[in-house]
Design an enzyme around this catalytic site. Structure first.
Site, PDB file in Angstrom:
ATOM      1  N   GLU A 194      42.371  41.338  42.077  1.00 18.80           N
ATOM      2  CA  GLU A 194      42.480  39.929  42.444  1.00 18.80           C
ATOM      3  C   GLU A 194      43.858  39.374  42.064  1.00 18.80           C
ATOM      4  OE1 GLU A 194      38.251  40.486  40.715  1.00 18.80           O
ATOM      5  OE2 GLU A 194      40.220  41.441  40.591  1.00 18.80           O
TER       6      GLU A 194
ATOM      7  N   CYS B  26      36.227  39.300  37.159  1.00 18.37           N
ATOM      8  CA  CYS B  26      35.978  39.117  35.735  1.00 18.37           C
ATOM      9  C   CYS B  26      36.349  37.685  35.342  1.00 18.37           C
ATOM     10  CB  CYS B  26      36.780  40.135  34.920  1.00 18.37           C
ATOM     11  SG  CYS B  26      38.572  39.838  34.962  1.00 18.37           S
TER      12      CYS B  26
ATOM     13  N   CYS C  81      40.136  36.854  35.712  1.00 22.22           N
ATOM     14  CA  CYS C  81      40.563  36.608  37.093  1.00 22.22           C
ATOM     15  C   CYS C  81      39.982  35.309  37.638  1.00 22.22           C
ATOM     16  CB  CYS C  81      40.147  37.777  37.988  1.00 22.22           C
ATOM     17  SG  CYS C  81      41.143  39.273  37.736  1.00 22.22           S
TER      18      CYS C  81
ATOM     19  N   HIS D 135      44.659  43.461  37.662  1.00 21.33           N
ATOM     20  CA  HIS D 135      43.433  43.528  38.443  1.00 21.33           C
ATOM     21  C   HIS D 135      43.720  43.327  39.930  1.00 21.33           C
ATOM     22  CE1 HIS D 135      40.506  42.672  34.879  1.00 21.33           C
ATOM     23  NE2 HIS D 135      41.377  43.633  34.626  1.00 21.33           N
TER      24      HIS D 135
END
Length: 355
Positions: A264, A289, A292, A262
């Site tokens: 992040e 999410c 994360c 992801h």
């Protein structure tokens, strides 16, 4: 602030100028001879220079766009507005100033034609009405003339209004809701600046499911950036590298088989914990999410700012509350294409954002 207004005939250019003059203490500036000073404006109001030039202070009428800009530059702390943008080179001059904002106004041909007929009847009730065909020819010339056409100017406007208002007061009421004079339209706030960087980073993503970008900052300095995709050395997601994303799984489904890192995660890995320290802020164009969120808490991020929601925002917010991470959504001022409805729809505005 210096606002320039471009647009089609009978679309509402003068309507916007009148609103700024009457509601926000702007002063209108003119050029002595341009195509726009001979064109009628929206809602049956002709351009003031052609009708009441004797009532306009001489120092508010200029021989060229360059002269007009020189005057504004020397008086930049005051508010000025003009519909006088003869060509793209003139717009290039105006756009060099950090206090300049361009607004365009348009409306459907049939709406503008109806306004034209109403104005024509008001001026000369017994005169023969202009045909739709001849009005369309005039409108096309105004938009597409190779030297003075308004279309190239309109394409560069930060705010592009589609004026369907049935009256000038209704148009002005709608303009009041748009916060046209928000200072961040001229110089982005830190939130706007960093969120723009996050959105730009997202354009590098080739994930088949969703593009996401992220920026980690500290003391208003970028520490790291990231976007989602498969790890280095693996086949890109957009080339079939992640079976889960390419299978079209729903949001939150099959995450255990997803090979994409992801945005992040990429940003945090790039930064490293020793570079984050106190005061680090994570900007992401999509709310993180749950997976994360626990990593964001673990590395010591103090605040997360996001733009768009995701399917598990509530779970993420709960993790951040417990972990002591501030979470807030950034909502920018309305930009792009904005459709202003008529009185029959309650004078509401419908925003259509463009990339």
């Amino acid at each position: 602030m210096f606002i320039g207004i471009c647009g089609n005939i009978f679309a509402g250019r003068n309507g916007v100028a009148d609103y700024l003059v009457n509601q926000h203490d702007f002063t209108r500036l003119y050029l002595r001879t341009t195509s726009s000073t001979t064109q009628p404006a929206a809602n049956g109001h002709q351009t003031r220079l052609s009708l009441t030039q004797d009532k306009i202070p001489a120092h508010h009428i200029f021989d060229s766009a360059s002269d007009l800009l020189d005057f504004v530059t020397k008086n930049w702390r005051l508010n000025w507005v003009t519909t006088e943008i003869p060509s793209e080179p003139d717009l290039d001059l105006y756009s060099r100033r950090p206090f300049f904002l361009l607004i365009s106004v348009d409306a459907p041909l049939t709406v503008r034609f109806a306004r034209h007929l109403a104005a024509q009847r008001h001026r000369a009730p017994s005169a023969a009405s202009t045909s739709l065909a001849s009005f369309a020819i005039q409108s096309d010339a105004f938009l597409y003339h190779p030297q003075t056409g308004q279309l190239p100017l309109m394409s560069r406007a930060s705010i592009r209004l589609v004026n369907l208002a049935a009256s000038l007061p209704a148009f002005h009421r709608a303009l009041t809701t748009l916060d046209l004079l928000n200072p961040s339209r001229l110089r982005p706030t830190w939130d706007a600046y960093f969120m723009s960087l996050a959105s730009l980073a997202a354009q590098r993503s080739n994930c088949m499911k969703r593009r996401v970008g992220c920026v980690v900052v500290r003391d208003h300095r970028v520490v790291s950036t990231g976007y989602n995709g498969t790890p280095r050395g693996l086949i890109n997601c957009g080339e079939g590298g992640c079976a889960r994303c390419n299978a079209g799984e729903g949001a939150g489904q099959g995450l255990a088989t997803c090979l994409c890192i992801h945005a992040e995660e990429n940003a945090l890995l790039e930064a490293g914990r020793e570079r984050l320290r106190d005061g680090a802020v994570l900007y992401c164009d999509t709310c993180p999410c749950l997976t994360c969120s626990i990593k964001i808490v673990q590395v010591g991020i103090e605040e997360v700012v996001y733009s768009q929601g995701y399917s598990m925002d509530g779970d993420t917010a709960a993790v951040f509350r417990e972990g002591g991470v501030r979470l807030r959504q950034y909502v920018p001022p309305v930009n792009g294409l904005i459709q202003i409805e008529d009185d029959m729809l309650g004078d509401k505005t419908r925003e259509r954002h463009t990339a």
